[in-house]
Design a protein around this motif. Structure first.
Motif, mmCIF file in Angstrom:
data_model
loop_
_atom_site.group_PDB
_atom_site.id
_atom_site.type_symbol
_atom_site.label_atom_id
_atom_site.label_comp_id
_atom_site.label_asym_id
_atom_site.label_seq_id
_atom_site.Cartn_x
_atom_site.Cartn_y
_atom_site.Cartn_z
ATOM 1 N N VAL A 96 -28.719 -48.556 -38.040
ATOM 2 C CA VAL A 96 -27.311 -48.627 -37.662
ATOM 3 C C VAL A 96 -26.744 -49.957 -38.137
ATOM 4 O O VAL A 96 -27.146 -51.020 -37.674
ATOM 5 N N ILE A 97 -25.833 -49.882 -39.124
ATOM 6 C CA ILE A 97 -25.178 -51.078 -39.644
ATOM 7 C C ILE A 97 -23.672 -50.845 -39.642
ATOM 8 O O ILE A 97 -23.220 -49.722 -39.829
ATOM 9 N N PRO A 98 -22.864 -51.910 -39.413
ATOM 10 C CA PRO A 98 -23.272 -53.270 -39.076
ATOM 11 C C PRO A 98 -23.789 -53.353 -37.638
ATOM 12 O O PRO A 98 -23.508 -52.473 -36.818
ATOM 13 N N PHE A 99 -24.520 -54.423 -37.347
ATOM 14 C CA PHE A 99 -25.009 -54.636 -35.992
ATOM 15 C C PHE A 99 -23.833 -54.829 -35.032
ATOM 16 O O PHE A 99 -22.860 -55.501 -35.343
ATOM 17 N N THR A 100 -23.939 -54.231 -33.884
ATOM 18 C CA THR A 100 -22.965 -54.485 -32.826
ATOM 19 C C THR A 100 -23.688 -54.461 -31.485
ATOM 20 O O THR A 100 -24.544 -53.597 -31.255
ATOM 21 N N SER A 101 -23.374 -55.427 -30.632
ATOM 22 C CA SER A 101 -24.013 -55.493 -29.317
ATOM 23 C C SER A 101 -23.107 -54.934 -28.227
ATOM 24 O O SER A 101 -23.520 -54.807 -27.078
ATOM 25 N N LYS A 102 -21.881 -54.584 -28.590
ATOM 26 C CA LYS A 102 -20.939 -54.073 -27.604
ATOM 27 C C LYS A 102 -21.272 -52.629 -27.228
ATOM 28 O O LYS A 102 -21.739 -51.851 -28.057
ATOM 29 N N ARG A 103 -21.045 -52.256 -25.991
ATOM 30 C CA ARG A 103 -21.170 -50.873 -25.553
ATOM 31 C C ARG A 103 -19.793 -50.210 -25.640
ATOM 32 O O ARG A 103 -18.792 -50.759 -25.170
ATOM 33 N N TYR A 104 -19.729 -49.052 -26.264
ATOM 34 C CA TYR A 104 -18.462 -48.369 -26.481
ATOM 35 C C TYR A 104 -18.385 -47.116 -25.622
ATOM 36 O O TYR A 104 -19.389 -46.450 -25.352
ATOM 37 N N GLY A 105 -17.161 -46.785 -25.212
ATOM 38 C CA GLY A 105 -16.938 -45.550 -24.482
ATOM 39 C C GLY A 105 -17.090 -44.348 -25.386
ATOM 40 O O GLY A 105 -17.070 -44.474 -26.619
ATOM 41 N N PRO A 106 -17.215 -43.145 -24.812
ATOM 42 C CA PRO A 106 -17.509 -41.942 -25.611
ATOM 43 C C PRO A 106 -16.533 -41.685 -26.750
ATOM 44 O O PRO A 106 -16.935 -41.269 -27.835
ATOM 45 N N ILE A 107 -15.240 -41.911 -26.510
ATOM 46 C CA ILE A 107 -14.263 -41.607 -27.557
ATOM 47 C C ILE A 107 -13.677 -42.868 -28.190
ATOM 48 O O ILE A 107 -12.751 -42.790 -28.988
ATOM 49 N N GLU A 108 -14.236 -44.010 -27.853
ATOM 50 C CA GLU A 108 -13.728 -45.273 -28.382
ATOM 51 C C GLU A 108 -14.191 -45.472 -29.818
ATOM 52 O O GLU A 108 -15.361 -45.282 -30.137
ATOM 53 N N PRO A 109 -13.288 -45.833 -30.753
ATOM 54 C CA PRO A 109 -13.720 -46.085 -32.132
ATOM 55 C C PRO A 109 -14.604 -47.315 -32.223
ATOM 56 O O PRO A 109 -14.405 -48.289 -31.497
#
Length: 266
Positions: free
Chosen positions: A173-186
């Motif tokens: 999975v790139i780019p790395f992201t540490s944020k948690r996203y909601g189901p429909i959040e881009p």
């Protein structure tokens, strides 16, 4: 501008032998093989002159001809779908201005993905190949991360420059992201949709190039273009409320069937 769609399909998949003939049950209980569903998805694309199944296996040929597909037999030496499409295009005598590789494990590919892809390649004369990318929502990104945590090969991700030129593709999975996203959040992660549109000269050159280290490590055929100095254009597409997933592993069968049921696809 004439367009050919070739659907490469092989029986001897390392990860999932016999995958093209796996049956998927739709919303109405109708069962169709993966290759038939992929062929029907290809036939729904507008502006296409011809659709063929490209295979080296008589079982796939018999199944495809039984539901009405045109079949081009190719060599068992083809290392991937791009090589198989190149061989199929040559066997048909060439002459098509754009060749689309609609891989036989993506029956949920909406017709507009391919239509937008062809339009994107037409508008970019400097690109020899184009491929669609779809921005992940939180639910899709979490599915990717879950696959990786469990050692499964899931979806491929892509990063690209402001002009759409691909910078890299990976099964990580790139780019790395540490944020948690909601189901429909881009999210900032783009799902690479396994469809390609080629100009014939780029497609014909591909089999003559050796597979480079990136292609070998990732197992991603499009990296051969990049490792040999070719420009790969990423064309962003939108889901329009449709769910999309490829069949990569046996565990994906119930996932695809659930998506078909939710979307009312027979």
């Amino acid at each position: 501008m004439s367009v050919l769609i070739a659907i490469p399909a092989r029986y001897a998949s390392v990860r999932y032998p016999g995958k093209p003939l796996v049956e998927l049950t739709g919303a109405t209980g109708k069962k169709q093989t993966l290759i038939e569903r992929s062929w029907r998805a290809a036939c729904a694309v507008g502006g296409v002159d011809r659709v063929v199944v490209a295979t080296d296996d008589d079982r796939i040929r018999a199944a495809a001809e039984a539901f009405g597909a045109e079949v081009v037999m190719t060599s068992s030496d083809c290392a991937n779908g791009t090589e198989r499409c190149a061989e199929a295009h040559a066997a048909l005598g060439g002459g098509y201005e754009i060749v689309v590789n609609l891989q036989g494990d993506a029956p949920l590919t909406p017709h507009w993905f391919v239509e937008d892809l062809v339009a994107g390649l037409r508008a970019a004369p400097g690109a020899g190949i184009a491929t669609p990318v779809l921005r992940c929502d939180g639910e899709t990104l979490n599915s990717f991360l879950d696959d990786r945590r469990h050692g499964r090969v899931g979806g491929t991700t892509a990063v690209f420059a402001a002009d759409g030129t691909a910078l890299y593709f990976s099964k990580e999975v790139i780019p790395f992201t540490s944020k948690r996203y909601g189901p429909i959040e881009p999210t900032p992660v783009f799902h690479h949709v396994g469809v390609y549109a080629y100009r014939p000269d780029a497609l014909a050159a591909y089999p003559s190039w050796p597979a480079g280290p990136l292609e070998r490590h990732e197992g991603l055929e499009q990296l051969r273009f990049m490792e040999n100095g070719g420009k790969v254009l990423c064309v962003e597409v939108t889901a329009r409320g449709r769910q999309f997933w490829e069949l990569n592993n046996p565990e994906d069968v119930p996932r695809l069937e659930a998506m078909m049921a939710q979307m009312g696809l027979e």
